[in-house]
Design an enzyme around this catalytic site. Structure first.
Site, PDB file in Angstrom:
ATOM      1  N   CYS A 380       0.832  -1.208   0.000  1.00 28.80           N
ATOM      2  CA  CYS A 380       0.000   0.000   0.000  1.00 28.80           C
ATOM      3  C   CYS A 380       0.868   1.259   0.000  1.00 28.80           C
ATOM      4  O   CYS A 380       1.462   1.601  -1.013  1.00 28.80           O
ATOM      5  CB  CYS A 380      -0.973  -0.045   1.185  1.00 28.80           C
ATOM      6  SG  CYS A 380      -2.322   1.146   1.061  1.00 28.80           S
ATOM      7  N   HIS A 506      -3.564  -5.054   0.527  1.00 26.56           N
ATOM      8  CA  HIS A 506      -3.036  -5.591   1.786  1.00 26.56           C
ATOM      9  C   HIS A 506      -3.134  -7.116   1.779  1.00 26.56           C
ATOM     10  O   HIS A 506      -4.112  -7.690   2.273  1.00 26.56           O
ATOM     11  CB  HIS A 506      -3.822  -5.033   2.978  1.00 26.56           C
ATOM     12  CG  HIS A 506      -3.547  -3.597   3.271  1.00 26.56           C
ATOM     13  ND1 HIS A 506      -2.591  -3.191   4.186  1.00 26.56           N
ATOM     14  CD2 HIS A 506      -4.090  -2.463   2.757  1.00 26.56           C
ATOM     15  CE1 HIS A 506      -2.561  -1.876   4.231  1.00 26.56           C
ATOM     16  NE2 HIS A 506      -3.461  -1.397   3.375  1.00 26.56           N
ATOM     17  N   GLU A 508      -1.698  -9.210   3.593  1.00 27.60           N
ATOM     18  CA  GLU A 508      -1.627  -9.803   4.932  1.00 27.60           C
ATOM     19  C   GLU A 508      -2.999 -10.147   5.490  1.00 27.60           C
ATOM     20  O   GLU A 508      -3.137 -11.050   6.334  1.00 27.60           O
ATOM     21  CB  GLU A 508      -0.896  -8.868   5.909  1.00 27.60           C
ATOM     22  CG  GLU A 508      -1.601  -7.575   6.247  1.00 27.60           C
ATOM     23  CD  GLU A 508      -1.266  -6.414   5.330  1.00 27.60           C
ATOM     24  OE1 GLU A 508      -1.393  -5.253   5.750  1.00 27.60           O
ATOM     25  OE2 GLU A 508      -0.889  -6.682   4.155  1.00 27.60           O
TER      26      GLU A 508
END
Length: 540
Positions: A380, A506, A508
């Site tokens: 990001c 993102h 994750e």
């Protein structure tokens, strides 16, 4: 019909209600039952989207675009079940809905009160969007005794009366402290916490006791006696070395067995604890270590990058290596000290974030990674910083910047799109949730994902300015991932480097214990290869 499990906490916060809920959810799911886990937060913010990480840790984002409590990340990582917008609610959201309804005359002139209107809205949330789930686990944030939590506790008390005790189970998590000076385990805090809970009409069916060491049987009997709970339902959870031990610990304490017994159910199959044992063994016993630097503004705050930390751990587990995170505060990282700070790392990661503070340190670290062929992952904001660094040093645009940091820059290589320029309310208005991304077939990204079309979760306002896309591409920064609907760049990479990738999303958020995210698996692998190459060169 769904069975409801309510998880409350007492004595102090941060005892692990989220981890306990996630572990129980996994154990029930692995025994053949369908599970949904929800979180009720007592704060007055509508959601955590506008809150500082120093206040509330990271903001977790769901596929359908909700900015939620970080505990929903625990739920997903442990159960492999995607959370939804309907799985998290706050006092702020409840009051916002009620006030909007009142202003429209929705209450037909009635006096709007906490009981029944607020509690009815909470009960509506508990039941909403439930399909065929066997269990709905509801975690109530805060601790018993907090004034903010009272409407939620009253609501679940009413909910149990409405649906019957046979369909509702109350679990209360408390602290059982060990007093080193007297070498004693103290049960009084637990007794008082349960007394407080019972005073508002809730009798816990199971008490989970968080402690540093095993609770002697006499102390368990004491808790059982004074808390009016069967001794087999006094469950201890001792501090573990890694959170991945939690499901094993709760299974050994027979938490899932007692829950099924309460509902008069039996396991449909035996629980699968093999993945957790393998993971725990790798995390605790592997001797292979790789150093990866995380450079950000909140690195000293444990929960600020929670999903990121776990995703890197997942990537390490897949590669049978322990990831040692070197946390570096970006605003302390000066250009002259970059080499000193990063000399012992084998991978560099710049996470998401907002604001100007620390950006030059991040850009300096990216420059060092690019020039020294160190594996780099920008997420990001980290991707945006990589574009700015490349534009300044390779394109020769010395003032290249993001309009977020410098509104008057002549070269806004990162800029707001038109739809974002008109927005006045900050909460819930970013590009959020799951968006598609088309991958170039000859790219590293395509090789990592093994697919031409992916979906990833987003949380940002600023985008790569496509005005500069041709110049970036001509000089070696390749846009390997494009949103097929908007044409916005989702992934950039440098083919000239062994592993240099920036992503606008993102990843994750989608990494779980059972399914580590391919980007982190590949990044850790590249970092490990870099370490080996460096060691081999050192021996020559």
């Amino acid at each position: 019909m769904a069975r409801y499990i309510f998880v409350t906490g007492g004595v102090v916060s941060s005892l692990g209600k989220g981890l306990s809920s996630a572990s129980l959810g996994y154990l029930l799911r692995s025994q053949g039952y369908s599970v949904r886990i929800r979180k009720m937060d007592p704060y007055l913010n509508v959601d955590p989207g506008t809150m500082s990480p120093f206040q509330h840790g990271e903001v977790f984002v769901t596929d359908d675009g909700a900015e939620t409590d970080l505990d929903l990340g625990h739920y997903e990582r442990f159960t492999n079940i995607s959370a939804k917008q309907s799985d998290n609610i706050t006092t702020g959201k409840i009051y916002s809905d009620i006030i909007k309804k009142e202003r429209k005359g929705g209450y037909l002139g009635k006096t709007v009160q906490v009981i029944p209107h607020v509690t009815d809205r909470i009960k509506e949330f508990i039941k909403k969007d439930i399909a065929k789930e066997d269990f709905v686990i509801c975690e109530i944030g805060g601790t018993v005794g907090d004034i903010e939590s009272l409407p939620f506790l009253e609501a679940i008390r009413q909910f149990s009366n409405d649906h019957g005790k046979s369909k509702c189970l109350f679990i209360h998590l408390t602290l059982v402290p060990y007093m080193k000076s007297s070498d004693e385990i103290k049960t009084k805090p637990t007794q008082h916490s349960v007394k407080e809970l019972r005073s508002i009409g809730i009798q816990p069916d199971i008490v989970i006791c968080r402690c540093e060491q095993t609770i002697p049987i006499d102390q368990k009997r004491k808790i059982s006696l004074f808390c009016n709970v069967a001794i087999e339902n006094v469950v201890e959870t001792i501090d573990v070395k890694t959170i991945y031990e939690a499901p094993i610990s709760f299974y050994n304490q027979k938490l899932d067995k007692q829950v099924l017994k309460y509902f008069k159910l039996k396991p449909k199959r035996g629980p699968n604890l093999k993945p957790w044992k393998q993971i725990t063994n790798t995390v605790l016993n592997t001797k292979k270590i790789v150093n990866i630097a995380i450079i950000g503004k909140y690195v000293n705050l444990k929960d600020a990058y929670k999903s990121l930390d776990e995703a890197l751990t997942h990537g390490g587990i897949h590669n049978k290596v322990k990831v040692n995170l070197i946390r570096i505060e970006s605003d302390k990282l000066k250009t002259s000290k970059v080499k000193e700070y990063l000399k012992n790392v084998s991978g560099i990661l710049i996470p998401g974030g907002f604001g100007k503070r620390g950006t030059e340190g991040k850009i300096a670290a990216i420059n060092y990674a690019r020039n020294n062929n160190i594996p780099f992952l920008g997420i990001c904001f980290g991707m945006q910083m990589a574009v700015i660094e490349f534009a300044r040093t390779v394109l020769g645009l010395s003032d290249a910047n993001s309009s977020e940091m410098n509104e008057t820059t002549k070269n806004p290589v990162i800029d707001l799109m038109e739809d974002q320029k008109q927005i006045e309310n900050m909460g819930g208005t970013m590009r959020l949730g799951s968006w598609e991304c088309s991958l170039s077939e000859d790219s590293k990204a395509h090789n990592i994902y093994g697919s031409s079309l992916i979906e990833e979760r987003h949380r940002h306002r600023w985008e790569l300015n496509n005005k500069y896309l041709k110049d970036l591409k001509d000089l070696g920064m390749i846009p390997s991932g494009i949103n097929p609907r908007t044409g916005l760049v989702e992934i950039v990479e440098l083919p000239s480097n062994d592993w240099f990738v920036g992503v606008q999303f993102h990843p994750e958020y989608k990494s779980t214990v059972e399914n580590p995210h391919p980007l982190f698996v590949s990044f850790v692998d590249a970092s490990l290869n870099y370490k080996k190459s460096k060691e081999d060169n050192g021996r020559k």
